[in-house]
Write a protein that holds these residues in place. Structure first.
Motif, PDB file in Angstrom:
ATOM      1  N   VAL A  51       0.789  -1.314  -0.050  1.00 41.89           N
ATOM      2  CA  VAL A  51      -0.031  -0.125  -0.085  1.00 41.89           C
ATOM      3  C   VAL A  51       0.743   1.221   0.076  1.00 41.89           C
ATOM      4  N   PRO A  52       1.809   1.547   0.882  1.00 46.38           N
ATOM      5  CA  PRO A  52       2.612   2.752   1.028  1.00 46.38           C
ATOM      6  C   PRO A  52       3.221   2.986  -0.536  1.00 46.38           C
ATOM      7  N   GLN A  53       3.843   1.736  -1.046  1.00 44.16           N
ATOM      8  CA  GLN A  53       4.502   2.153  -2.424  1.00 44.16           C
ATOM      9  C   GLN A  53       3.364   2.118  -3.381  1.00 44.16           C
ATOM     10  N   MET A  54       2.410   1.706  -3.616  1.00 40.76           N
ATOM     11  CA  MET A  54       1.229   2.010  -4.623  1.00 40.76           C
ATOM     12  C   MET A  54       0.821   3.333  -4.595  1.00 40.76           C
ATOM     13  N   PHE A  55       0.605   4.058  -3.201  1.00 43.08           N
ATOM     14  CA  PHE A  55      -0.156   5.210  -2.982  1.00 43.08           C
ATOM     15  C   PHE A  55       0.885   6.381  -2.647  1.00 43.08           C
ATOM     16  N   HIS A  56       2.104   6.131  -2.725  1.00 41.96           N
ATOM     17  CA  HIS A  56       3.006   7.128  -2.245  1.00 41.96           C
ATOM     18  C   HIS A  56       2.893   8.458  -2.785  1.00 41.96           C
ATOM     19  N   GLY A  57       2.503   9.534  -1.857  1.00 41.76           N
ATOM     20  CA  GLY A  57       2.446  10.845  -2.411  1.00 41.76           C
ATOM     21  C   GLY A  57       0.934  11.129  -2.260  1.00 41.76           C
ATOM     22  N   ARG A  58      -0.030  10.246  -2.220  1.00 40.58           N
ATOM     23  CA  ARG A  58      -1.243  10.652  -2.553  1.00 40.58           C
ATOM     24  C   ARG A  58      -1.930  10.972  -1.385  1.00 40.58           C
ATOM     25  N   ILE A 188       0.435   9.780   2.166  1.00 39.03           N
ATOM     26  CA  ILE A 188       1.174   8.309   2.348  1.00 39.03           C
ATOM     27  C   ILE A 188       2.441   8.393   1.940  1.00 39.03           C
ATOM     28  N   VAL A 189       3.200   8.158   2.837  1.00 34.41           N
ATOM     29  CA  VAL A 189       4.967   8.153   2.566  1.00 34.41           C
ATOM     30  C   VAL A 189       5.421   6.905   2.561  1.00 34.41           C
ATOM     31  N   PHE A 190       6.081   6.360   1.302  1.00 38.51           N
ATOM     32  CA  PHE A 190       6.997   5.460   1.291  1.00 38.51           C
ATOM     33  C   PHE A 190       8.329   5.724   1.415  1.00 38.51           C
ATOM     34  N   LYS A 191       9.192   5.184   2.368  1.00 37.52           N
ATOM     35  CA  LYS A 191      10.539   5.408   2.353  1.00 37.52           C
ATOM     36  C   LYS A 191      11.347   4.034   1.790  1.00 37.52           C
ATOM     37  N   LYS A 192      12.110   4.102   0.886  1.00 41.70           N
ATOM     38  CA  LYS A 192      12.641   3.223   0.316  1.00 41.70           C
ATOM     39  C   LYS A 192      13.518   2.329   1.270  1.00 41.70           C
ATOM     40  N   GLY A 193      13.534   1.056   1.267  1.00 46.31           N
ATOM     41  CA  GLY A 193      14.312   0.346   2.192  1.00 46.31           C
ATOM     42  C   GLY A 193      13.486  -0.097   3.473  1.00 46.31           C
ATOM     43  N   ARG A 194      12.322   0.907   3.589  1.00 44.25           N
ATOM     44  CA  ARG A 194      11.617   0.543   5.124  1.00 44.25           C
ATOM     45  C   ARG A 194      10.502  -0.355   4.789  1.00 44.25           C
ATOM     46  N   THR A 332       3.340   6.409   9.756  1.00 45.19           N
ATOM     47  CA  THR A 332       2.026   5.782  10.239  1.00 45.19           C
ATOM     48  C   THR A 332       1.350   4.814   9.418  1.00 45.19           C
ATOM     49  N   VAL A 333       1.196   4.993   8.078  1.00 43.71           N
ATOM     50  CA  VAL A 333       0.576   4.020   7.128  1.00 43.71           C
ATOM     51  C   VAL A 333       1.484   2.804   7.033  1.00 43.71           C
ATOM     52  N   PRO A 334       2.808   2.991   6.703  1.00 43.59           N
ATOM     53  CA  PRO A 334       3.700   1.672   6.692  1.00 43.59           C
ATOM     54  C   PRO A 334       3.709   1.083   8.083  1.00 43.59           C
ATOM     55  N   PHE A 335       3.676   1.644   9.218  1.00 42.91           N
ATOM     56  CA  PHE A 335       3.522   0.785  10.484  1.00 42.91           C
ATOM     57  C   PHE A 335       2.306   0.200  10.732  1.00 42.91           C
ATOM     58  N   ASN A 336       1.208   0.964  10.160  1.00 45.61           N
ATOM     59  CA  ASN A 336      -0.031   0.144  10.380  1.00 45.61           C
ATOM     60  C   ASN A 336      -0.099  -0.926   9.317  1.00 45.61           C
ATOM     61  N   SER A 337       0.368  -0.994   8.200  1.00 46.04           N
ATOM     62  CA  SER A 337       0.677  -1.831   7.262  1.00 46.04           C
ATOM     63  C   SER A 337       1.344  -2.995   7.872  1.00 46.04           C
TER      64      SER A 337
END
Length: 724
Positions: A51-58, A188-194, A332-337
């Protein structure tokens, strides 16, 4: 958010597990499939790492609203059940329900973040509880209607079940619209490697994260198992679809009750002690599920379901609050994921394993024999599995650490006592009440409640630089002193810039046996910045000591008193310290100091209140004189005073003295009464007599009606109380 949850309660009640269970049973699904349905709402979390990667920046809310629309759209696939049957229908059912839960799980992962954003640490428990209450209240209404609809023979089959789901799709769109209206700048933020594994390893490496997450995962696993009680009623007891839906209504009511308890207690007591007690009660009720037989009246299954689900739901709410407290703001979103991904894996195995155990009904029914009678049911092994997981919850809860949370013992004193429950009620009313009179009454009631929750609330109020209830809190502690708050009262009393300092100093006078209170008052009397602080400290110190130890110091300080409140404080202090009443010899001190009429009236009235001569009151005479009604205020007093022979003989003369303001003649009259009055048996009376006799040496020109009335009143009172 609350409106969205109202719509969502309707939508999920029609699209969620209850009707899906009934459809699956309609098409002959086995226990493994039913176990999968129980866990499917969590299994779908397997997609969350993407999810974080698919919707990054949205925008987070826009994505959340979109997936809510999609979860409704996929449910239109249930229409296909009209054209297929058997195992194929079951497969279609499971496929559509899985897609529904995939989109739902994405929305939930984002929803957790939204809840965190719209709440704060101080009210998060209340917000989470209110959201659940909104969801469950609408859910209960629609489930009641569903039970009525399914109770009609025409709608009790496939057409009724699928028709209800189509209506659920429509309401789901309304929920999506309300969701889209929540203002949010979060993206939604996706940090590479996280990745999920990285976040999982980091969380497991920290004790605080690890225990909270394990509790969250265990509570979800237990909820998955308990979800099987719905098909249990249909398969084991053979209850109708409409009755099974009514059972889901009972479960909804229990969740509302759990939300209410969470709202009332979690933000005040913390989640840890509540989780501990809830798991213990859950163990007890699961044991009842283990032993209950299907021959028991079905109403007991409803009662048992209510109480079990109450504690299961309460644990879920509390563990969500625990995890939300440590949820990282920037991820928050990656952690919840990550959290929900693990839930998905656990739920899958728990659901399938529970279905496998449900298939072992023959073993389960003969597992327990009590007094020669077989106990248990076809799902006994399933409920034993729930007990095992709940016992692990108990162990983890005992090791959990939560800053600011009550200990289990302290929490028990609140939860399991009427005083504790009343304290919660009063604090809740205080938060909602603006009426000053009602707030004062509530603060008084809180002050009379010695439960540790009431003490904690008073402590917080005292710590506030300004609170509308701080003054009442201090006064309450003066009426009902608590040793546990003595240090807090001393801190306020020593603060020269606190607006309730004087009241706090006065409150210290109630701590008679506390050496710390005495030391604090002595320092304030000696070194207080303000004269009012010194006088108030003198009065409170006198209440504590009631000895002559500090009398000379009080006498010295009193001569520099400027304001009437300081004079009253010192008079009260002398009354406690000087049992012989030697300070009465300074009866006319305020005349020598050139004080105002109001000042002198007040001082004379205070002295009269000490001696308690009875009716008439000197303050009452001044009151009538100041009002000017009746104009002849003196006659009623003199009429009552005729029990003293001198006044009876010179009644008219005394009236003329006041009418003509002949203070010389009045003084001589009063001195005559005093000279023949033997009051040596009472040191206070004797010292007062000496103070009044000083009028013989004073310049009568400094007297006015205030002093004349006081001299007549006290002369009469001493003459009346003299030895005959």
């Amino acid at each position: 958010m609350y409106r969205q949850e109202l719509y969502n309660g309707v939508a999920y009640s029609l699209l969620g597990d209850t009707i899906v269970y009934l459809l699956a049973i309609y098409f002959g699904a086995g226990n493994i499939a039913l176990g999968y349905i129980s866990s499917a709402s969590y299994i779908a979390g397997i997609v969350l790492p993407f999810v974080p990667q698919m919707f990054h920046g949205r925008n987070q809310i826009k994505v959340q609203s979109l997936v809510w629309v999609l979860r409704g759209v996929v449910c239109l696939g249930y229409v296909g059940l009209f054209v297929i049957s058997g195992d194929l229908a079951v497969l279609l059912l499971l496929f559509v329900y899985t897609l529904f839960n995939i989109f739902r799980m994405i929305g939930i992962a984002l929803n957790d973040s939204t809840l965190k954003n719209i709440s704060s640490v101080s009210n998060r428990g209340k917000v989470v509880a209110n959201v659940n209450a909104a969801y469950q209240s609408s859910s209960i209404v629609v489930r009641c209607l569903t039970a009525l609809i399914l109770g009609v023979q025409r709608f009790g089959g496939l057409a009724g079940l699928v028709g209800l789901q189509i209506f659920g799709v429509i309401v789901n769109f309304a929920a999506s619209r309300e969701m889209s209206l929540i203002p949010s700048r979060s993206t939604i933020v996706f940090k590479k490697g996280r990745t999920v594994m990285v976040l999982f390893k980091e969380a497991m490496a920290q004790q605080m994260f690890r225990r909270r997450l394990i509790l969250r995962w265990l509570s979800t696993a237990v909820a998955v198992i308990f979800g099987l009680t719905t098909p249990f009623l249909r398969i084991e007891l053979g209850l109708s679809n409409s009755v099974v839906v009514l059972y889901s209504v009972v479960l909804g009511v229990s969740v509302i009750a759990a939300s209410f308890v969470s709202k009332q207690f979690s933000d005040r007591l913390g989640s840890r002690p509540l989780v501990f007690f809830s798991t213990l009660f859950a163990l007890f009720f699961f044991m009842a599920w283990v032993l209950i037989t299907k021959s028991v009246n079905p109403i007991w299954f409803f009662v048992l379901g209510f109480f079990t689900n109450f504690f299961v739901a309460l644990i879920s709410l509390l563990t969500f609050r625990l995890v939300a407290q440590v949820m990282p703001d920037d991820e928050t979103v990656p952690f919840n994921s990550m959290v929900n991904f693990v839930i998905a894996i656990i739920a899958f195995f728990v659901g399938i394993f529970s279905g496998f155990l449900a298939d072992k009904g023959d073993i389960a029914r003969s597992l327990f024999v009590l007094d020669g009678r077989v106990a248990g049911n076809g799902y006994t092994l399933v409920f034993l599995f729930a007990i095992a997981l709940t016992m692990i919850e108990v162990l983890v809860a005992t090791r959990l650490q939560e800053v600011g949370a009550y200990s289990s013992q302290e929490a028990a004193q609140v939860i399991f006592s009427m005083h504790g429950i009343r304290a919660v009620s009063m604090i809740e009313k205080l938060e909602r009440t603006n009426d000053p009179a009602k707030r004062r009454f509530l603060m008084l009631s809180l002050g009379e409640n010695f439960n540790n929750l009431a003490t904690s609330e008073l402590k917080q109020i005292l710590a506030s630089p300004f609170s509308p209830d701080k003054l009442e809190a201090v006064r309450t502690l003066a009426d009902r002193p608590r040793k546990s708050l003595l240090d807090d009262v001393i801190k306020v009393a020593r603060d020269d810039d606190s607006y309730v300092q004087l009241d706090a100093i006065a409150a210290l006078g109630s701590y008679r046996k506390e050496e710390k209170a005495k030391d604090a008052l002595l320092q304030l009397m000696l070194h207080g910045r303000w004269s009012s602080v010194r006088s108030m400290a003198s009065k409170s110190l006198a209440r504590i000591t009631e000895s002559t130890e500090y009398l000379s110091l009080v006498n010295e300080l009193s001569h520099s008193a400027k304001h009437i409140d300081e004079v009253i404080d010192y008079l009260i202090a002398k009354r406690f310290m000087d049992k012989s009443g030697s300070f009465y010899q300074e009866f006319f001190l305020s005349i020598d100091q050139g004080r105002s009429a109001t000042f002198r009236q007040t001082r004379y009235a205070v002295i009269a209140s000490f001696l308690k001569f009875g009716s008439p009151r000197l303050a009452g005479l001044y009151e009538q004189m100041n009002l000017g009604t009746p104009k002849d205020f003196l006659s009623p007093f003199l009429t009552e005073a005729r029990d003293l022979n001198q006044i009876d003989l010179y009644f008219n003369e005394v009236l003329s003295y006041f009418k003509n303001q002949d203070w010389v003649a009045l003084r001589d009259f009063c001195l005559g009464i005093l000279e023949v009055s033997d009051v040596g048996f009472d040191p206070c009376f004797d010292n007062l007599k000496k103070g009044l006799l000083r009028a013989r040496e004073m310049d009568i020109a400094t007297f006015d009606v205030q002093d004349a009335l006081a001299m007549l009143y006290f002369s009469y009172s001493l003459g009346k109380n003299a030895k005959s």
